[in-house]
Design a protein around this motif. Structure first.
Motif, short mmCIF file in Angstrom:
data_model
loop_
_atom_site.label_atom_id
_atom_site.label_comp_id
_atom_site.label_asym_id
_atom_site.label_seq_id
_atom_site.Cartn_x
_atom_site.Cartn_y
_atom_site.Cartn_z
N ASN A 98 0.80 -1.23 0.00
CA ASN A 98 0.00 0.00 0.00
C ASN A 98 0.84 1.28 0.00
O ASN A 98 0.56 2.21 -0.75
N SER A 99 1.88 1.31 0.84
CA SER A 99 2.62 2.58 0.94
C SER A 99 3.30 2.93 -0.40
O SER A 99 3.46 4.10 -0.72
N ARG A 101 2.04 2.67 -3.20
CA ARG A 101 1.06 3.21 -4.14
C ARG A 101 0.75 4.67 -3.81
O ARG A 101 -0.05 5.29 -4.47
N SER A 102 1.32 5.17 -2.72
CA SER A 102 1.01 6.54 -2.32
C SER A 102 1.90 7.52 -3.08
O SER A 102 2.96 7.14 -3.57
N PRO A 103 1.44 8.76 -3.19
CA PRO A 103 2.25 9.74 -3.91
C PRO A 103 3.63 9.91 -3.30
O PRO A 103 4.60 10.16 -4.01
N ARG A 104 3.74 9.72 -1.99
CA ARG A 104 5.01 10.01 -1.33
C ARG A 104 6.04 8.90 -1.50
O ARG A 104 7.22 9.16 -1.64
N TYR A 105 5.59 7.66 -1.44
CA TYR A 105 6.55 6.55 -1.46
C TYR A 105 6.46 5.73 -2.74
O TYR A 105 6.84 4.58 -2.77
N ARG A 152 8.91 -0.55 3.78
CA ARG A 152 9.72 0.59 3.37
C ARG A 152 10.71 0.92 4.49
O ARG A 152 10.65 0.31 5.55
#
Lengths: 372, 289
Positions: A98-99, A101-105, A152
């Motif tokens: 999930n992380s 898929r985020s804009p940040r990671y 991460r």
């Protein structure tokens, strides 16, 4: 990378105290364990680091940067929740990914795949990747939530009671695993638990928290052998420490402490302890704490120094140890015995306690005299 | 394993089944009767004793679509197809707007604490239990001044009084059931609040949106008072359209029944469609209870 510093942080929920004037520094690559009873403010502390809660007062620094108002998605910390908080609509794979898929990671798809499989292999959940969280057992959910946090490389891991809901066998194995994983990843970790055994066995340093305030922060053996106050002594250790109020008196050149309610019992102090009591108390009034482990069955027959007798009130043998409740002058004390011993109720038992094994607490503040 | 059934249990079983059958006969009779009326000729409808076996005819449906009705009792035009389209436009319009407005509003009510939150939530609910007739006169005057009488906009707007409370109050529970920690976990995974809403909350409350949307649609579809007073010939939905079968010279039961049968189709179709979204337990199991 990976330091957290609380500078006089207070978190209030309306009029209720969450944490109060917390000052604490967590060092790089440290495994820091926060131990305390439920409602002590452990989760509040974690969620403050996570940014889910904002401090009411004080300053919070992450990696040296003032972070009071930094939103959670910009903090680069990861957390596991006591409830696991897995996304039910996603597969295990997507939960862990999930992380990314985020804009940040965000990461390219091949890298995501590699990372997810690496962490899944490490946690031995590789065969579960296609399942939904609803189809997993408690221990498996636990691992998935650890995987999601560890996939991460955050500055800080925040682990909230990660082992409290898994069964004893899994807990034991995971405790060892966690230790190994942390050494492997070398990431600063704040670990919250109510179980002092977990705390003492995992932590580089342990903080004991009560009613939103830190009682003591130190290495595990110091916490256990030199507790800051009665609360720390009581919270850490099993069976619970015995505590008695005593008065001091001189006897044959040595100082003795005599419990108010157990006049036949006495603690003969060594010279350092004598000095402590003389300097730091008024009239030799001291609260004495001694662990059930410190009460030794006196087999020498003749009166050894400081020996006293009591009657067995109850005895509970376990396979590897026994717990005895001994009644002395009508007051009950807890005694830990070796395995394979046998005692009858009402049997007279002679016991003694060595002076090095007792803690001396101030009568009014309950602080350990060595810290006064 | 063999099941042991005593005589007593058997009797209780029969009695319970019997009671259930009686209930269904009573509950379903009006539905069956209306359905049968739709396929009868006018003469068959009014005969005594009532006919249960008859040769079905599509005459009533024909007259609905041709716009000409009445056979030998004098004719008037009723544009039922137009009523039907009006109903679809108004009901779907009202539900879509309610979902778009209601989902974020409900999220705020369920998740945030702000001043007057409960009062606001209660005010929205009160739209539902305040009788429509109580507010119709001021609304009528507003609409007259704003030129909204007999417009789709006006009706969709006023239908929010029906659909919005339904959506807000049903969804509130669904959103409150989603663990806060799921959102918190998603924030920590690097998603902002709005992205988290779409990633975590929305998929988990989909059954709630389906259920409340369906219910809101049915209520909107069946509304009569607002439509008859604030609508007009251009926007009249089926509920108002069906009234035209009551004319001065005759009650056209056959046409009415046919209109009812047709009018029930969208709600039924929607219910069947929504069913697959109404799966309970989607959100269960990921959070330790």
């Amino acid at each position: 990378m990976g330091t957290v510093k609380f500078d006089n942080v207070t978190k209030m929920y309306g009029n209720t105290v969450g944490i109060k004037n917390l000052s604490l520094e967590i060092r790089e690559e440290e495994f820091f364990v926060l131990v305390g009873p439920s409602g002590a403010g452990k989760t509040t502390t974690l969620k403050t680091v996570a940014g889910i809660l904002q401090p009411t007062e004080g300053r919070l620094y992450i990696d040296g940067k003032l972070s009071n108002l930094t939103p959670p998605y910009e903090r680069n910390v990861s957390m596991t929740f006591e409830t696991y908080a897995l996304y039910p609509q996603f597969s295990v794979y997507e939960n862990i990914a999930n992380s990314f898929r985020s804009p940040r990671y965000r990461k390219p798809e091949e890298e995501i795949d590699k990372e997810v499989k690496r962490i899944a292999g490490m946690l031995e959940i590789g065969h579960l990747l296609d399942r939904k969280p609803g189809e997993l057992s408690g221990g498996q959910k636990q691992r998935v939530s650890l995987g999601r946090a560890m996939v991460r490389r955050p500055s800080v891991f925040l682990l909230d009671e990660p082992l409290s809901h898994v069964d004893a066998k899994v807990r034991h194995r995971m405790r060892v695993e966690l230790n190994r994983i942390q050494r492997e990843l070398n990431t600063t970790t704040i670990y919250v638990t109510h179980d002092y055994v977990e705390g003492l066995s995992l932590g580089d340093r342990v903080g004991v928290i009560k009613d939103g305030q830190i009682e003591q922060v130190d290495k595990p053996d110091v916490i256990y052998h030199k507790p800051m106050n009665e609360f720390v002594a009581k919270h850490v250790g099993f069976p619970e420490v015995n505590l008695v109020s005593t008065s001091g008196r001189s006897h044959e050149g040595k100082m003795e402490l005599i419990p108010d309610e157990l006049p036949s019992m006495r603690f003969v102090l060594n010279p350092e302890q004598t000095a402590l009591v003389k300097e730091k108390t008024r009239g030799g009034r001291v609260r004495v704490g001694f662990r059930p482990q410190a009460v030794l069955i006196n087999r020498e027959g003749k009166k050894a120094e400081g020996a006293f007798t009591g009657k067995v009130y109850a005895y509970n043998p376990f396979v590897t140890y026994g717990i005895m409740i001994l009644e002395v002058d009508g007051t009950r004390i807890r005694v830990l015995t070796r395995a394979n011993e046998h005692f009858e109720v009402d049997q007279e038992v002679s016991v003694r306690i060595e002076s090095k094994d007792i803690y001396l607490f101030d009568e009014s503040t309950t602080t350990n005299l060595i810290y006064v | 394993m063999a099941t042991v059934t005593t005589r007593k249990e058997k009797i209780i079983d029969y009695v319970l089944n019997g009671v259930t059958i009686i209930y269904f006969v009573i509950a379903l009779f009006p539905v069956v009767w209306v359905f049968s009326l739709a396929f009868k000729e006018t003469s068959q409808i009014l005969t005594w004793p009532p006919q249960f076996l008859f040769k079905p005819t599509l005459e009533n449906f024909q007259s609905l679509f041709s716009g000409l009705t009445g056979g030998n009792t004098g004719s008037s035009t009723v544009d039922f197809l137009r009523n039907f389209m009006n109903s679809l436009i108004i009901s779907f319009g009202a539900v879509i707007i309610s979902v778009l407005v209601g989902v974020p509003a409900t999220y705020a009510i369920a998740r945030y604490n702000f001043k007057g939150k409960e009062d606001l939530a209660f005010t929205i609910l009160s739209f539902r239990f305040a009788p429509e007739l109580m507010v119709i006169i001021p609304i009528y005057i507003f609409f007259q001044k704003l030129g909204l009488l007999d417009t789709y906009t006006g009706l969709i707007w006023v239908y929010q009084l029906i659909t919005l409370p339904m959506i807000v109050w049903i969804l509130r529970g669904y959103i409150e059931d989603v663990s806060r920690e799921l959102e918190e976990a998603c924030w920590l995974d690097g998603f902002g609040r709005i992205r988290t809403f779409f990633r975590v909350i929305l998929p988990l409350i989909r059954p709630g949106i389906a259920a409340s949307g369906l219910l809101a649609f049915i209520y909107a579809w069946n509304n009569f008072v607002f439509a008859v007073l604030l609508g007009g010939s251009r926007t009249a939905p089926v509920t108002v359209g069906a009234m035209q079968f009551i004319s001065a010279d005759a009650l056209r039961y056959g046409d009415m029944a046919a209109a009812i049968v047709l009018a029930a189709i969208p709600a039924l179709a929607l219910a069947l469609y929504a069913q697959k979204h109404l799966i309970r337990g989607l959100s269960l199991g990921a959070v330790k209870e």
